[in-house]
Scaffold this motif. Sequence first.
Motif, PDB file in Angstrom:
ATOM      1  N   PRO A 197      -4.830  -4.208   6.411  1.00 39.49           N
ATOM      2  CA  PRO A 197      -4.348  -4.668   5.102  1.00 39.49           C
ATOM      3  C   PRO A 197      -2.991  -4.072   4.725  1.00 39.49           C
ATOM      4  CG  PRO A 197      -6.045  -2.982   4.823  1.00 39.49           C
ATOM      5  CD  PRO A 197      -5.868  -3.155   6.286  1.00 39.49           C
TER       6      PRO A 197
ATOM      7  N   TYR B  84     -10.571  -3.101  -0.935  1.00 37.59           N
ATOM      8  CA  TYR B  84     -10.024  -4.136  -0.053  1.00 37.59           C
ATOM      9  C   TYR B  84     -10.716  -5.489  -0.125  1.00 37.59           C
ATOM     10  CZ  TYR B  84      -7.308  -0.322   1.882  1.00 37.59           C
ATOM     11  OH  TYR B  84      -6.436   0.737   2.027  1.00 37.59           O
TER      12      TYR B  84
ATOM     13  N   ARG C 192       8.465   4.992   4.246  1.00 37.18           N
ATOM     14  CA  ARG C 192       8.002   6.371   4.101  1.00 37.18           C
ATOM     15  C   ARG C 192       8.648   7.211   5.213  1.00 37.18           C
ATOM     16  NH1 ARG C 192       6.906   4.333   0.010  1.00 37.18           N
ATOM     17  NH2 ARG C 192       4.920   4.248  -1.126  1.00 37.18           N
TER      18      ARG C 192
ATOM     19  N   GLU D 221       6.546  12.722  -3.585  1.00 35.09           N
ATOM     20  CA  GLU D 221       6.315  11.597  -4.502  1.00 35.09           C
ATOM     21  C   GLU D 221       6.655  11.950  -5.949  1.00 35.09           C
ATOM     22  OE1 GLU D 221       2.757   9.340  -3.658  1.00 35.09           O
ATOM     23  OE2 GLU D 221       2.748  10.022  -1.583  1.00 35.09           O
TER      24      GLU D 221
ATOM     25  N   HIS E 285       4.008   0.380  -6.806  1.00 31.47           N
ATOM     26  CA  HIS E 285       4.264   0.829  -5.419  1.00 31.47           C
ATOM     27  C   HIS E 285       5.704   1.332  -5.259  1.00 31.47           C
ATOM     28  CE1 HIS E 285       3.173  -0.318  -0.988  1.00 31.47           C
ATOM     29  NE2 HIS E 285       3.641   0.915  -1.091  1.00 31.47           N
TER      30      HIS E 285
ATOM     31  N   ARG F 218       0.078  -2.787  -4.033  1.00 25.40           N
ATOM     32  CA  ARG F 218      -0.374  -1.664  -4.867  1.00 25.40           C
ATOM     33  C   ARG F 218       0.420  -1.690  -6.172  1.00 25.40           C
ATOM     34  NH1 ARG F 218       0.705   4.077  -2.135  1.00 25.40           N
ATOM     35  NH2 ARG F 218      -1.379   3.846  -1.269  1.00 25.40           N
TER      36      ARG F 218
HETATM   37  P1  TYD Z   1      -0.540   6.080   2.057  1.00 25.03           P
HETATM   38  O1  TYD Z   1      -0.942   6.493   3.438  1.00 25.03           O
HETATM   39  O2  TYD Z   1      -1.607   5.770   1.076  1.00 25.03           O
HETATM   40  O3  TYD Z   1       0.437   7.219   1.515  1.00 25.03           O
HETATM   41  P2  TYD Z   1       1.370   7.207   0.169  1.00 25.03           P
HETATM   42  O4  TYD Z   1       0.923   6.133  -0.732  1.00 25.03           O
HETATM   43  O5  TYD Z   1       1.079   8.547  -0.381  1.00 25.03           O
HETATM   44  O6  TYD Z   1       2.768   7.031   0.666  1.00 25.03           O
HETATM   45  O7  TYD Z   1       0.379   4.805   2.185  1.00 25.03           O
HETATM   46  C1  TYD Z   1       1.546   4.800   2.971  1.00 25.03           C
HETATM   47  C2  TYD Z   1       2.204   3.453   2.788  1.00 25.03           C
HETATM   48  O8  TYD Z   1       1.358   2.441   3.356  1.00 25.03           O
HETATM   49  C3  TYD Z   1       2.394   3.060   1.338  1.00 25.03           C
HETATM   50  O9  TYD Z   1       3.632   2.338   1.206  1.00 25.03           O
HETATM   51  C4  TYD Z   1       1.236   2.142   1.034  1.00 25.03           C
HETATM   52  C5  TYD Z   1       0.985   1.459   2.380  1.00 25.03           C
HETATM   53  N1  TYD Z   1      -0.417   1.075   2.635  1.00 25.03           N
HETATM   54  C6  TYD Z   1      -0.721  -0.223   3.013  1.00 25.03           C
HETATM   55  O10 TYD Z   1       0.157  -1.095   3.159  1.00 25.03           O
HETATM   56  N2  TYD Z   1      -2.039  -0.541   3.235  1.00 25.03           N
HETATM   57  C7  TYD Z   1      -3.037   0.351   3.095  1.00 25.03           C
HETATM   58  O11 TYD Z   1      -4.232  -0.001   3.294  1.00 25.03           O
HETATM   59  C8  TYD Z   1      -2.701   1.703   2.733  1.00 25.03           C
HETATM   60  C9  TYD Z   1      -3.768   2.746   2.555  1.00 25.03           C
HETATM   61  C10 TYD Z   1      -1.377   2.011   2.511  1.00 25.03           C
END
Ligand code: TYD
Length: 351
Positions: free
Chosen positions: A214, A350, A223, A136, A293, A290
């Motif tokens: 969510p 959430y 990812r 990241e 994001h 987010r």
């Molecule tokens: P995450 O597991 O938090 O890892 P990172 O942000 O370090 O990549 O999130 C992985 C992906 O999933 C990221 O694009 C954000 C998304 N996500 C959701 O859509 N919903 C959620 O509740 C979470 C925790 C993550």
Amino acid sequence: MKPKKSILITGGAGFIGSHVVRLFVNKYPDYHIFNLDSLTYAGNLENLKDIENKPNYTFLKADITNEPEIHLLFKTHQFEGVIHLAAESHVDRSINDPLAFVKTNVIGTMILLNAFKNLWKDDYSNKLFYHISTDEVYGTLGETGLFTETTPYDPNSPYSASKASSDHFVRAYGETYGLPYVITNCSNNYGQNQFPEKLIPLFINNIINNKPLPVYGDGNYTRDWLYVVDHAIAIDLVFHEGKNEETYNIGGFNEWKNIDLVKLLCKQMDEKLGREKGTSEKLITYVKDRPGHDLRYAIDASKINKELGWKPSVTFEQGLSITIDWYLGNQEWLNRVTTGEYQSYYKKQYQ
Ligand code: TYD
Ligand code: NAD
């Protein structure tokens, strides 16, 4: 008898750290493995029940930001190798409390670097400071391209900015003081013992409990996913065979858009829970995105592959299936870690 080599692993009670500790304790009886962890909400000694009584293992409860204590522990145990994983690790939490990330990820790393430097500055032979970082730090990719070891740092979240900062300090200590180091930048991990705030274990837990899934924004974020045991194997390899002052990217050669991953997870969960096809998908709920994001992360792991011969050992479908089986077989673990602080975090995040 030759004294055992003294190795410090920080953050060993957390998700990735516990897999690294287990691998090193079992594979290297000639090392004494010290697992230093402050046991935040993410640290859990239950993750290490199977090895806690091994003669070459010691747990040290300490905070890496406690400078006098860290210096004393280095002096007492003479750590020759450090594998540094302790960190605040969740992007969403970093958005709510960035300072906590600076304290642990930046200042904590600085304190470890200083303790290591003070102990060995007159003779760094056979010593190593191995810093575990994330992809990241490189920021976000568009629809194409891959992160290589020479991609400029461009972090977007407080989490990735704090990890980038700590990477820079590790490198600076190498340049300035000759401190021997390696850094690896890895993609998203998944597997047993991951705290259910991250995408995969959170969604597994919610599917078990028939709660909404969510998905942030439109779900089209990408990812690159790596099975945690394969990350631990890579860390072992880099610790022993990585070149001083080098960086290695570690990835799964395994890109998934969030929404496609969630659908695969729903499919596997329905099969394993004996639910009618399509049941879990109905739980998918698109929620507010987010902030900041990152669109896409994808790693070019050809350097570690070519130089050290590492590659992932399982496919994503296999790794995901093993992971789901573990959570289904360890619902008490899940229940224990999702009481207390988790409930208030979940509500804030959430609802
Ligand atoms: P995450 O597991 O938090 O890892 P990172 O942000 O370090 O990549 O999130 C992985 C992906 O999933 C990221 O694009 C954000 C998304 N996500 C959701 O859509 N919903 C959620 O509740 C979470 C925790 C993550
Ligand atoms: P985690 O949140 O599961 O575990 C972190 C551990 O560090 C916990 O046991 C916690 O108690 C401990 N810790 C936190 N603050 C501490 C402090 N001040 N002093 C001592 N211990 C403290 O994290 P994880 O997912 O296992 O990540 C481990 C490392 O790998 C982190 O450095 C992270 O940046 C990096 N990383 C993680 C991923 C991933 O997908 N999870 C990917 C690439 C890199």
